[in-house]
Write an enzyme that holds these catalytic residues in place. Structure first.
Site, mmCIF file in Angstrom:
data_model
loop_
_atom_site.group_PDB
_atom_site.id
_atom_site.type_symbol
_atom_site.label_atom_id
_atom_site.label_comp_id
_atom_site.label_asym_id
_atom_site.label_seq_id
_atom_site.Cartn_x
_atom_site.Cartn_y
_atom_site.Cartn_z
ATOM 1 N N GLU A 128 0.824 -1.219 0.000
ATOM 2 C CA GLU A 128 0.000 0.000 0.000
ATOM 3 C C GLU A 128 0.852 1.260 0.000
ATOM 4 O OE1 GLU A 128 -3.107 0.021 -0.736
ATOM 5 O OE2 GLU A 128 -3.319 -2.146 -0.559
ATOM 6 N N CYS B 98 1.706 -4.745 -10.588
ATOM 7 C CA CYS B 98 2.737 -5.299 -11.458
ATOM 8 C C CYS B 98 2.191 -6.508 -12.217
ATOM 9 C CB CYS B 98 3.937 -5.716 -10.619
ATOM 10 S SG CYS B 98 5.282 -6.408 -11.586
HETATM 11 ZN ZN ZN Z 1 6.889 -5.629 -10.086
HETATM 12 ZN ZN ZN Z 2 -2.847 -3.135 -4.719
#
Ligand code: ZN
Ligand code: ZN
Length: 298
Positions: free
Chosen positions: A210, A220
């Site tokens: 966070e 990601c």
């Molecule tokens: Zn990453």
């Molecule tokens: Zn997240």
């Protein structure tokens, strides 16, 4: 969704203008695992994510200015779920991970009548609307704060149609909140009974995720990474405790940390925690960062 090698190299961005230490750090493969195709109901099976390259990030991220480089950890209605020792451990990890000052604020107790609450649709247990806590944290945000992260024992929901959230953050306001409610009964067995370090790893994982969002780092899609999205506790637990090269470059660009110093502190943290696999992974990165001799004990 998975990505091939050329996609993540593009995501890492051009290195020609990067400092020498950054070029050296990313010359190796980063010792990371590819992200496999998602299982049914995993985050990437139910969310459309396009990925955030380093160049995407650098175009929009705002570096912390000299007067606002402190990460504040704000316990909110933690009841007996988090001791002062536990909060100090979380703060020590955040300091090593982000290479910024971290302070733990006094406990904040919220009046339930001032919050939007409901019963969780999946469990029938009480929940609080995360946005109400974010608004309160933003109203009390210290002038020298890079960000404020609430940590609470209340179960959270981020939106009426979403069952629950482990955390929620605003990149614009740099306030966030994480919940430890689902790290123990009735949502799973008592983590402290199963493995004494499990609760600590979950807390470290969720707070770094966070704070990463508050720093402007999106989910990601390139590797197994701390910044992967997760839609269940099992999927959350599978995320590593470190960043992939793409997101590590973003964080280093943001704060300008020294790789060797960061890895030395992280290695000491995980060694002291008795988490040998993570300490060993960090030690490998430390060797790449500094070309230095790594002792078995910090
Ligand atoms: Zn990453
Ligand atoms: Zn997240």
């Amino acid at each position: 969704m998975s990505v091939d090698g050329s996609v993540w190299l593009d995501a890492l961005g051009a290195m020609r203008d990067a400092p020498a230490a950054v070029r050296a750090m990313f010359a190796s493969d980063g010792a990371v695992e590819p992200l496999p195709e998602p299982l049914p109901r995993e985050w990437l099976a139910i969310h459309e994510e396009h990925g955030q390259t380093f160049d995407d990030f650098a175009r929009t991220a705002v570096r912390p200015h000299a007067g606002a480089r402190t990460i504040y950890i704000q316990p909110v209605d933690t009841a007996d779920a988090l001791s002062d020792t536990c909060l100090a451990t979380i703060a020590a990890f955040a300091g090593a991970f982000f290479q910024m000052d971290v302070r733990v604020r006094p406990l904040l107790v919220l009046d339930s009548s001032s919050l939007v609450t409901r019963l969780a649709p999946d469990a029938g247990t009480p929940q609080v609307y995360a946005g109400d806590i974010l608004a309160r944290l933003y109203a009390d945000k210290p002038a020298d704060a890079f960000c404020v992260l609430g940590i609470t024992a209340r179960d959270l929901f981020p939106h009426p149609i979403v069952s629950f959230a482990f955390g929620e953050a605003s990149t614009t306001c740099r306030v966030g909140v994480v919940s430890v409610a689902r790290y123990g009964p009735p949502f799973c067995e008592d983590a402290s009974g199963r493995h004494p370090g499990e609760m600590r790893k979950r807390c470290c994982r969720v707070i770094a995720h966070e704070i990463g969002h508050m720093a402007g780092i999106a989910h990601c899609i390139y590797f197994r990474c701390l910044m992967n999205g997760s839609s269940s506790l099992a999927e959350s637990d599978r995320r590593p405790l470190h960043l992939c090269p793409v997101d590590l470059r973003k964080l280093q660009w943001l704060t300008g940390f020294d790789f060797t110093e960061r890895y030395r502190r992280l290695r000491e943290f995980w060694h002291a925690a008795g988490e040998a696999p993570e300490a060993d992974w960090i030690a490998g990165r430390l060797q790449v960062a500094g070309g230095m001799r790594v002792n078995p004990d910090p």
